[in-house]
Design an enzyme around this catalytic site. Structure first.
Site, PDB file in Angstrom:
ATOM      1  N   CYS A  53      45.631  53.947  46.263  1.00 53.83           N
ATOM      2  CA  CYS A  53      45.466  53.536  47.664  1.00 53.83           C
ATOM      3  C   CYS A  53      46.427  54.286  48.567  1.00 53.83           C
ATOM      4  O   CYS A  53      46.352  54.170  49.793  1.00 53.83           O
ATOM      5  CB  CYS A  53      45.679  52.036  47.798  1.00 53.83           C
ATOM      6  SG  CYS A  53      44.525  51.086  46.795  1.00 53.83           S
ATOM      7  N   HIS A  91      48.611  50.048  54.530  1.00 55.00           N
ATOM      8  CA  HIS A  91      47.427  49.952  53.660  1.00 55.00           C
ATOM      9  C   HIS A  91      46.949  48.503  53.644  1.00 55.00           C
ATOM     10  O   HIS A  91      47.754  47.574  53.619  1.00 55.00           O
ATOM     11  CB  HIS A  91      47.803  50.424  52.252  1.00 55.00           C
ATOM     12  CG  HIS A  91      46.787  50.076  51.211  1.00 55.00           C
ATOM     13  ND1 HIS A  91      45.452  50.315  51.380  1.00 55.00           N
ATOM     14  CD2 HIS A  91      46.927  49.485  49.982  1.00 55.00           C
ATOM     15  CE1 HIS A  91      44.803  49.900  50.300  1.00 55.00           C
ATOM     16  NE2 HIS A  91      45.675  49.389  49.449  1.00 55.00           N
ATOM     17  N   ASN A 130      39.787  45.621  50.897  1.00 58.27           N
ATOM     18  CA  ASN A 130      40.697  46.710  50.542  1.00 58.27           C
ATOM     19  C   ASN A 130      39.849  47.917  50.146  1.00 58.27           C
ATOM     20  O   ASN A 130      39.207  47.913  49.099  1.00 58.27           O
ATOM     21  CB  ASN A 130      41.580  46.231  49.382  1.00 58.27           C
ATOM     22  CG  ASN A 130      42.503  47.307  48.846  1.00 58.27           C
ATOM     23  OD1 ASN A 130      42.347  48.492  49.146  1.00 58.27           O
ATOM     24  ND2 ASN A 130      43.465  46.900  48.036  1.00 58.27           N
TER      25      ASN A 130
HETATM   26  O1  UT7 Z   1      45.481  48.198  46.849  1.00 58.50           O
HETATM   27  C1  UT7 Z   1      46.263  48.471  45.744  1.00 58.50           C
HETATM   28  C2  UT7 Z   1      47.534  47.693  45.814  1.00 58.50           C
HETATM   29  N1  UT7 Z   1      47.273  46.343  45.456  1.00 58.50           N
HETATM   30  C3  UT7 Z   1      48.025  45.377  45.907  1.00 58.50           C
HETATM   31  O2  UT7 Z   1      48.937  45.591  46.652  1.00 58.50           O
HETATM   32  C4  UT7 Z   1      47.700  43.985  45.411  1.00 58.50           C
HETATM   33  C5  UT7 Z   1      48.936  43.132  45.362  1.00 58.50           C
HETATM   34  N2  UT7 Z   1      48.691  41.797  44.824  1.00 58.50           N
HETATM   35  C6  UT7 Z   1      48.006  40.859  45.492  1.00 58.50           C
HETATM   36  O3  UT7 Z   1      47.494  41.091  46.567  1.00 58.50           O
HETATM   37  C7  UT7 Z   1      47.979  39.475  44.903  1.00 58.50           C
HETATM   38  O4  UT7 Z   1      48.711  39.478  43.718  1.00 58.50           O
HETATM   39  C8  UT7 Z   1      46.563  38.910  44.641  1.00 58.50           C
HETATM   40  C9  UT7 Z   1      45.889  38.579  45.973  1.00 58.50           C
HETATM   41  C10 UT7 Z   1      45.744  39.898  43.853  1.00 58.50           C
HETATM   42  C11 UT7 Z   1      46.650  37.610  43.830  1.00 58.50           C
HETATM   43  O5  UT7 Z   1      47.452  36.664  44.515  1.00 58.50           O
HETATM   44  P1  UT7 Z   1      48.684  35.963  43.783  1.00 58.50           P
HETATM   45  O6  UT7 Z   1      49.244  35.023  44.760  1.00 58.50           O
HETATM   46  O7  UT7 Z   1      49.616  37.027  43.258  1.00 58.50           O
HETATM   47  O8  UT7 Z   1      47.990  35.191  42.610  1.00 58.50           O
HETATM   48  P2  UT7 Z   1      48.427  35.104  41.059  1.00 58.50           P
HETATM   49  O9  UT7 Z   1      47.786  36.186  40.294  1.00 58.50           O
HETATM   50  O10 UT7 Z   1      49.925  34.934  40.962  1.00 58.50           O
HETATM   51  O11 UT7 Z   1      47.780  33.725  40.653  1.00 58.50           O
HETATM   52  C12 UT7 Z   1      48.201  32.483  41.246  1.00 58.50           C
HETATM   53  C13 UT7 Z   1      47.299  31.353  40.759  1.00 58.50           C
HETATM   54  C14 UT7 Z   1      47.165  31.282  39.236  1.00 58.50           C
HETATM   55  O12 UT7 Z   1      47.009  29.923  38.882  1.00 58.50           O
HETATM   56  P3  UT7 Z   1      48.274  29.036  38.391  1.00 58.50           P
HETATM   57  O13 UT7 Z   1      48.784  29.745  37.175  1.00 58.50           O
HETATM   58  O14 UT7 Z   1      49.245  29.037  39.518  1.00 58.50           O
HETATM   59  O15 UT7 Z   1      47.655  27.696  38.125  1.00 58.50           O
HETATM   60  C15 UT7 Z   1      45.873  32.021  38.946  1.00 58.50           C
HETATM   61  O16 UT7 Z   1      45.269  31.578  37.767  1.00 58.50           O
HETATM   62  O17 UT7 Z   1      45.958  31.547  41.249  1.00 58.50           O
HETATM   63  C16 UT7 Z   1      45.028  31.660  40.144  1.00 58.50           C
HETATM   64  N3  UT7 Z   1      44.069  32.698  40.492  1.00 58.50           N
HETATM   65  C17 UT7 Z   1      42.944  32.473  41.174  1.00 58.50           C
HETATM   66  N4  UT7 Z   1      42.413  31.352  41.687  1.00 58.50           N
HETATM   67  C18 UT7 Z   1      41.260  31.469  42.367  1.00 58.50           C
HETATM   68  C19 UT7 Z   1      44.158  34.016  40.233  1.00 58.50           C
HETATM   69  N5  UT7 Z   1      43.098  34.667  40.747  1.00 58.50           N
HETATM   70  C20 UT7 Z   1      42.338  33.756  41.354  1.00 58.50           C
HETATM   71  C21 UT7 Z   1      41.131  33.795  42.059  1.00 58.50           C
HETATM   72  N6  UT7 Z   1      40.638  32.649  42.562  1.00 58.50           N
HETATM   73  N7  UT7 Z   1      40.484  34.950  42.283  1.00 58.50           N
END
Ligand code: UT7
Length: 356
Positions: free
Chosen positions: A122, A269, A300
């Site tokens: 990206c 980005h 994105n």
């Molecule tokens: O463009 C390239 C560069 N990319 C980036 O910069 C991406 C950077 N990362 C992010 O934007 C974020 O990490 C995401 C938006 C992808 C994810 O958000 P997060 O707040 O980091 O979520 P997480 O992976 O830490 O998950 C938090 C919770 C978990 O549940 P528990 O363990 O707290 O109960 C996951 O199981 O959310 C759950 N979860 C979801 N729930 C609903 C993970 N993915 C999803 C989902 N829908 N799609």
């Protein structure tokens, strides 16, 4: 003995025109959640995304890149035949061989010019902008067309909770060329291959298949090549971003010779609205400084996100041509690239008369 010839170009360079292509089809969070175990609320709260655009019908990376490129050239007012090179920033072009640059150059009537792809996740547009500016500065081309294009919907697994809601499709392009005042700072760029696997793909083709195994997979239904998709450890990338990007942004400002107070527009980005809010706060940019939020309805779009976001701000009047903007791309690699720039004229204008 005669010395080997060298040349230099124009030290002051700028983005002279911008163009974009957004796919017709708008895909809501609710539609994503038809197959993804998630919800509109979760997606919006965690990422700031409500909708994204995906290709449909006759749209593809090739048509989008060509259309964005044509629009950027028209908006720059530069005769197309003066474009001396084309850089295509992309991660999802469907073939590595042939790469996309020459095809896009051909499609827009510029067959024959140097044309090549830059793959830097990206951060690709930021890398491309640095290379384009330096190409003009070195005199290797007077005008360079830089196109970011992605069809991320094609390289995504719709049931993967870490990626399926994030990515969108689109293309954005700028023409870089000589300018009276300098409008592109030196690039601050870097990479962190130690954490490369944080954003990757599910199958590594050469390692996955030796030749004999490859021959058994020629059926397109079962050929793993056809099922490659992007993977991401989102929270790992988020943590990396929180540590790396504030340093990168300070370094961009220092390199540009400007201070945070001089920045009139912030175009990071479009990976996650929360990351962007944090970066803006850390930088000490005033609340009223406009920040790109194209992610809300475009998703994105990887290497296309920064030109798409700039174009959206200029087209809607949130930012004006001639303003000083801070750009920062980041993502797979892991890698980043940023610069301070003068925004190009809004689409449809070839001068800064919109600055008022
Ligand atoms: O463009 C390239 C560069 N990319 C980036 O910069 C991406 C950077 N990362 C992010 O934007 C974020 O990490 C995401 C938006 C992808 C994810 O958000 P997060 O707040 O980091 O979520 P997480 O992976 O830490 O998950 C938090 C919770 C978990 O549940 P528990 O363990 O707290 O109960 C996951 O199981 O959310 C759950 N979860 C979801 N729930 C609903 C993970 N993915 C999803 C989902 N829908 N799609």
């Amino acid at each position: 003995m005669a010395g080997i010839a060298a040349k230099t170009g124009h030290q002051n360079v700028a983005m002279l025109g911008i163009g974009a292509y957004r796919p017709r089809r708008l895909v809501s969070n609710d539609e994503i959640c038809d197959v993804l175990d998630s919800s509109d609320e979760w997606i919006y709260e965690r990422s700031g995304i409500r909708n994204r655009r995906w290709i449909s019908g006759d749209e593809n990376a090739r048509t989008m890149a060509a259309e964005a490129a044509r629009r950027a050239i028209a908006n720059s007012g530069i005769p197309p035949e003066k474009i001396g090179a084309l850089i295509l920033a992309t991660n999802s072009w469907k073939t590595k061989i042939p790469h996309g640059g020459p095809i896009v150059a051909y499609d827009i009537g510029l067959n024959g010019i140097p044309a090549y792809d830059v793959a830097a996740g990206c951060g690709g547009f930021g890398y491309g902008l640095g290379i384009a500016a330096d190409t003009v500065r070195a005199g290797s081309a007077e005008y360079v067309l830089l196109v970011g294009v992605e069809t991320m919907s094609v390289v995504m697994e719709p049931t993967d909770r870490s990626t399926a809601f994030i990515f969108g499709d689109g293309a954005g392009a700028v023409v870089v060329g000589p300018s009276e005042e300098n409008g592109i700072s030196p690039t601050v760029w870097g990479s962190d291959g130690e954490n490369a696997e944080a954003i990757g793909q599910n199958l590594d083709i050469p390692e996955y298949m030796d030749r004999a195994e490859r021959m058994q997979h020629l059926d397109p239904e079962t050929d793993p090549v056809g099922r490659m998709y992007v993977t991401m450890e989102g929270s790992k990338v988020f943590r990396w971003a929180a540590i790396t990007l504030p340093k990168a942004l300070s370094s961009v400002l220092e390199t540009s010779g400007l201070a945070a107070d001089d920045i009139e527009v912030f175009v990071p980005h479009q990976a996650n609205a929360r990351i962007n809010e944090l970066m803006k706060k850390n930088l000490g940019l005033a609340d009223e400084i406009p920040m790109a939020n194209d992610i809300e309805n475009t998703g994105n779009t990887s290497a296309a996100s920064i030109p798409l976001a700039m174009e959206e701000m200029l087209a809607t009047g949130k930012a004006k041509g001639g303003q000083t903007a801070l750009l920062l791309g980041f993502g797979a690699g892991l890698s980043y690239a940023g610069a301070v720039v003068t925004l190009p004229p809004a689409p449809g204008r070839t001068s800064f008369d919109d600055l008022g």
